[in-house]
Design a protein around this motif. Sequence first.
Motif, PDB file in Angstrom:
ATOM      1  N   UNK A   1       9.193   2.877   6.225  1.00 43.60           N
ATOM      2  CA  UNK A   1       7.760   2.594   6.291  1.00 43.60           C
ATOM      3  C   UNK A   1       7.561   1.179   6.803  1.00 43.60           C
ATOM      4  N   UNK A   2       6.496   0.983   7.550  1.00 40.64           N
ATOM      5  CA  UNK A   2       6.208  -0.343   8.097  1.00 40.64           C
ATOM      6  C   UNK A   2       5.947  -1.349   6.974  1.00 40.64           C
ATOM      7  N   UNK A   3       5.210  -0.910   5.958  1.00 40.09           N
ATOM      8  CA  UNK A   3       4.881  -1.799   4.838  1.00 40.09           C
ATOM      9  C   UNK A   3       5.819  -1.492   3.681  1.00 40.09           C
ATOM     10  N   UNK A   4       6.627  -2.434   3.348  1.00 44.31           N
ATOM     11  CA  UNK A   4       7.591  -2.247   2.263  1.00 44.31           C
ATOM     12  C   UNK A   4       7.215  -3.048   1.016  1.00 44.31           C
ATOM     13  N   UNK A   5       6.408  -4.090   1.195  1.00 39.43           N
ATOM     14  CA  UNK A   5       5.982  -4.939   0.079  1.00 39.43           C
ATOM     15  C   UNK A   5       4.495  -4.675  -0.147  1.00 39.43           C
TER      16      UNK A   5
ATOM     17  N   UNK B   1      14.375  -6.115   1.782  1.00 44.03           N
ATOM     18  CA  UNK B   1      13.748  -6.126   3.111  1.00 44.03           C
ATOM     19  C   UNK B   1      13.127  -7.474   3.415  1.00 44.03           C
ATOM     20  N   UNK B   2      12.523  -8.114   2.421  1.00 44.05           N
ATOM     21  CA  UNK B   2      11.907  -9.420   2.620  1.00 44.05           C
ATOM     22  C   UNK B   2      12.957 -10.436   3.064  1.00 44.05           C
ATOM     23  N   UNK B   3      14.071 -10.488   2.360  1.00 45.05           N
ATOM     24  CA  UNK B   3      15.125 -11.443   2.721  1.00 45.05           C
ATOM     25  C   UNK B   3      15.726 -11.100   4.079  1.00 45.05           C
TER      26      UNK B   3
ATOM     27  N   UNK C   1      -3.474 -16.102   4.903  1.00 39.02           N
ATOM     28  CA  UNK C   1      -4.352 -15.502   5.923  1.00 39.02           C
ATOM     29  C   UNK C   1      -3.668 -14.320   6.610  1.00 39.02           C
ATOM     30  N   UNK C   2      -2.420 -14.512   7.019  1.00 36.20           N
ATOM     31  CA  UNK C   2      -1.677 -13.447   7.699  1.00 36.20           C
ATOM     32  C   UNK C   2      -1.469 -12.263   6.754  1.00 36.20           C
ATOM     33  N   UNK C   3      -1.128 -12.557   5.501  1.00 36.03           N
ATOM     34  CA  UNK C   3      -0.922 -11.480   4.523  1.00 36.03           C
ATOM     35  C   UNK C   3      -2.216 -10.699   4.299  1.00 36.03           C
ATOM     36  N   UNK C   4      -3.340 -11.425   4.233  1.00 36.73           N
ATOM     37  CA  UNK C   4      -4.647 -10.769   4.028  1.00 36.73           C
ATOM     38  C   UNK C   4      -4.980  -9.854   5.208  1.00 36.73           C
ATOM     39  N   UNK C   5      -4.853 -10.386   6.416  1.00 36.06           N
ATOM     40  CA  UNK C   5      -5.187  -9.596   7.603  1.00 36.06           C
ATOM     41  C   UNK C   5      -4.261  -8.385   7.742  1.00 36.06           C
ATOM     42  N   UNK C   6      -2.994  -8.574   7.414  1.00 35.47           N
ATOM     43  CA  UNK C   6      -2.034  -7.467   7.490  1.00 35.47           C
ATOM     44  C   UNK C   6      -2.386  -6.376   6.492  1.00 35.47           C
ATOM     45  N   UNK C   7      -2.736  -6.787   5.279  1.00 31.37           N
ATOM     46  CA  UNK C   7      -3.056  -5.831   4.218  1.00 31.37           C
ATOM     47  C   UNK C   7      -4.330  -5.056   4.525  1.00 31.37           C
ATOM     48  N   UNK C   8      -5.302  -5.708   5.189  1.00 32.46           N
ATOM     49  CA  UNK C   8      -6.600  -5.074   5.451  1.00 32.46           C
ATOM     50  C   UNK C   8      -6.799  -4.742   6.926  1.00 32.46           C
ATOM     51  N   UNK C   9      -5.699  -4.625   7.671  1.00 30.93           N
ATOM     52  CA  UNK C   9      -5.827  -4.539   9.124  1.00 30.93           C
ATOM     53  C   UNK C   9      -6.634  -3.323   9.585  1.00 30.93           C
TER      54      UNK C   9
END
Length: 269
Positions: free
Chosen positions: A14-18, A52-54, A186-194
């Motif tokens: 999956x693209x989103x793992x976290x 995956x994060x590391x 900011x990047x995390x917010x935009x990614x989460x709500x893209x």
Amino acid sequence: MDSIIRKYKSQPQKRRYFTKATEAAIVQYNKSTDEEERSDLYAEFIHWPFYKLTENIIHTFKFYHTDGVDNLEDLQHELMVFLLSKIHLFNPENGAKAYSYFGTIVKRWLITYNQKNYKRKINNIPITNLSNYSNLNTSDPDFIISKRMDKEVSSIVETEEYTEEDDLGMKGYKSQDKLSWFMDQYVAYCTEHIFELFPKKYDAQIADAILELFRKRDAIDVFNKKALYIYIREQIDVKTPKITKIANVLYGIFKEKYLFYLDQGRFPS
């Protein structure tokens, strides 16, 4: 834990793992006093996202000075043990998302680790080889992580220790470091709500390509507008006016969030 990694690797990625479920599991892990529950939470919801994060940060920022470990997976193991030792410090009430919080810890740990190994590498160079090193391309990622990141090491990395009173090192941050922290949020917010911000799949793909520049900003040496547009077009087939249109939307979101951050001292929820 190798069985967990093998299980996830055998499945479609999956693209989103976290995800929000990962953050909720971390919060519950910290609240729980039951060792069996904590072990289950970590195995089911946390171990793979940490892996995956590391992995992604190591490869995105090319942290390849691995003297002292046999391979990158050993380096990941060290990192994940370190993250687990710091997991109790995460508190969502401080305004940071788990992804950004632990991503920042990973980057700091790796910057310190690479800096030490790079210095060790230089100190161990035979005198007869120094002339060869003077001719190396110092922008080569195999030689040093990046000029821009190298310049920021002294301001970002004070110590490898993090305390609850100085969460994410926010106390004593210089202005450029605060902006870097904000950009992560900011990047995390935009990614989460893209898909909320860009309901059309094509627009969301363009926005993600632009956000990828911000995710990799520490590894980018040249911020030439034309070069950045070319980079985006390499990620997705799109014409320049469309990139500009999506970039303007992202800028509007950035401006709104940043003004709130400057006024309130925290990222808006």
